[in-house]
Scaffold this active site. Structure first.
Site, PDB file in Angstrom:
ATOM      1  CB  CYS A 147      -0.924   0.012   1.212  1.00  0.00           C
ATOM      2  SG  CYS A 147      -0.059  -0.081   2.776  1.00  0.00           S
ATOM      3  CB  CYS A 186       4.038  -0.564   2.476  1.00  0.00           C
ATOM      4  SG  CYS A 186       2.491  -1.147   3.151  1.00  0.00           S
TER       5      CYS A 186
END
Lengths: 315, 79
Positions: free
Chosen positions: B10, B13
């Site tokens: 995502c 991250c």
């Protein structure tokens, strides 16, 4: 006070009377924007501070100690306070299942968590007052509790992807936090969320302001008022595919209610937007099979429709 | 030093990974930085909220994105 200050600003600086449509729309826009951004910052700080006490690891520990309906209710309540974004659905799901928390209880958590979202809560308090916000939260908890119980009763473990049960979850220590860490966590959250949502809030308020100033009173009453039995159903069906504009939707909903849409219908629409979304479903697909996703969407959708009618009936 | 960034890919991250690279570069550190995207691998660390940062096998942060300064502090402590 803020209301009158902006009234003065619109009338003296822009030279527009708030009695005119343009003036009224501009006043609504500036007043709501300032009010909501202020409220958002304050409330997200407070809520994040509380949330720093409930990391998912701790929630999992607490939940594994309860059983029966109490476990469902606890899961729903913890769903409100556990910080959690949909991108963490998968590790959270695996972590819960691995700790022996029943599937139904896990779903109680997963259903309530997105419905009662801190941003939505702030906007509800700010725009509709405490009473509706409390009713909304209660409804969210009830939907999660009963939806989870139902999923538990149906015995759907076979629809969880097999690999989930094979994953060995390691032990991790939850980091100890000082009050300074918590305050920082809360401050970072405010920055992060406000940065992410302000544009949606402004767009939402702009649309709301336009409806506020230009749409005739009771325009929507005949289509989506209390007397139309289909309105809640249609609202929920429309809300499911919509996502991420949940925050921006609330100012629109405020304007809709003003123009005659029944409160229950509007809240059900909002719940459908927040509780069920395509991105979350796609993420959950990694751990559960399509059948269970279908059941999850149906149960949640039907519960929301039910709550919508209930609100229309009691409010 | 062994640094692992745990996350399913995502936006947060990726931001964490970037911050880690920046922190290591600013400290002039020679670190083995890897992104872990496999869910089974992530779960082995006992992490339930992503993104998470693991230094030498120890989870130092999970569920949020620390900034570069903060990561530099973690790296100094781990040395």
């Amino acid at each position: 006070m803020l209301y009158n200050l902006i009234k003065i600003l619109v009338e003296k600086v822009f030279g527009l009377s708030t009695a005119t449509r343009l003036g009224e729309s501009i006043h609504f826009f500036i007043y709501d924007s300032l009010k909501i951004i202020l409220l958002l910052s304050l409330m997200i700080f407070a809520i994040s501070y509380i949330r720093s006490f409930f990391p998912p690891e701790k929630t999992r520990q607490v939940l594994s100690r309860f059983s029966g309906s109490v476990a469902h209710l606890m899961a729903s309540l913890l769903g409100i306070v556990t910080p959690f974004c949909s991108c963490s659905s998968v590790p959270l799901f695996i972590g819960f299942v691995e700790a022996g928390i029943p599937l139904g209880v896990t779903f109680s958590f997963l259903i309530t968590s997105p419905i009662v979202n801190e941003v939505a809560l702030v906007m509800l308090i700010g725009l509709f007052g405490l009473k509706i916000a409390v009713i909304y939260v209660t409804a969210g908890v009830l939907i999660g509790t009963f939806g989870g119980i139902l999923i538990g009763k149906l015995g759907l473990e076979k629809y969880v992807e097999e690999y989930v049960f094979q994953i060995a979850v390691g032990q991790s220590e939850v980091q100890k936090m000082t009050w300074r860490d918590r305050a920082k966590f809360a401050k970072d959250n405010v920055k992060d969320i406000v940065k992410r949502v302000w544009i949606f809030v402004l767009i939402g308020i702009a649309i709301g302001a336009a409806i506020h100033g230009y749409a005739p009173e009771n325009l929507l009453a005949q289509y989506a008022g209390k007397d139309n039995p289909l309105a809640v159903f249609v609202g929920v069906a429309l809300g499911i595919p919509l996502y991420s504009n949940a925050i921006g939707t609330i100012p629109i909903i405020e304007a809709l209610i003003e123009k005659g849409v029944a409160v229950g219908t509007a809240l059900a629409f909002m719940m459908a937007i927040t509780a069920l979304s395509l991105p979350e479903i796609i993420i959950l697909r990694k751990v559960i099979k399509p059948q269970l996703i279908g059941i999850f969407v149906s149960i949640t959708g039907v519960s929301i429709i039910f709550v919508g009618y209930l609100f229309n009936f009691i409010l | 030093m062994e640094i692992r960034v745990l996350g399913s890919g995502c936006a947060n991250c990726q931001k964490l990974e970037q911050n880690v690279f920046n922190a290591a570069a600013e400290l002039g550190m020679d670190a083995d930085i890897q992104k872990v995207e496999d869910m089974a691998e992530i779960m082995k660390f006992g992490v339930m909220s992503t993104p998470a940062l693991v230094i030498n096998g120890k989870v130092v942060v999970s569920g949020r994105v620390p900034n570069t300064e903060e990561i530099k502090q973690f790296l100094r402590n781990a040395e």
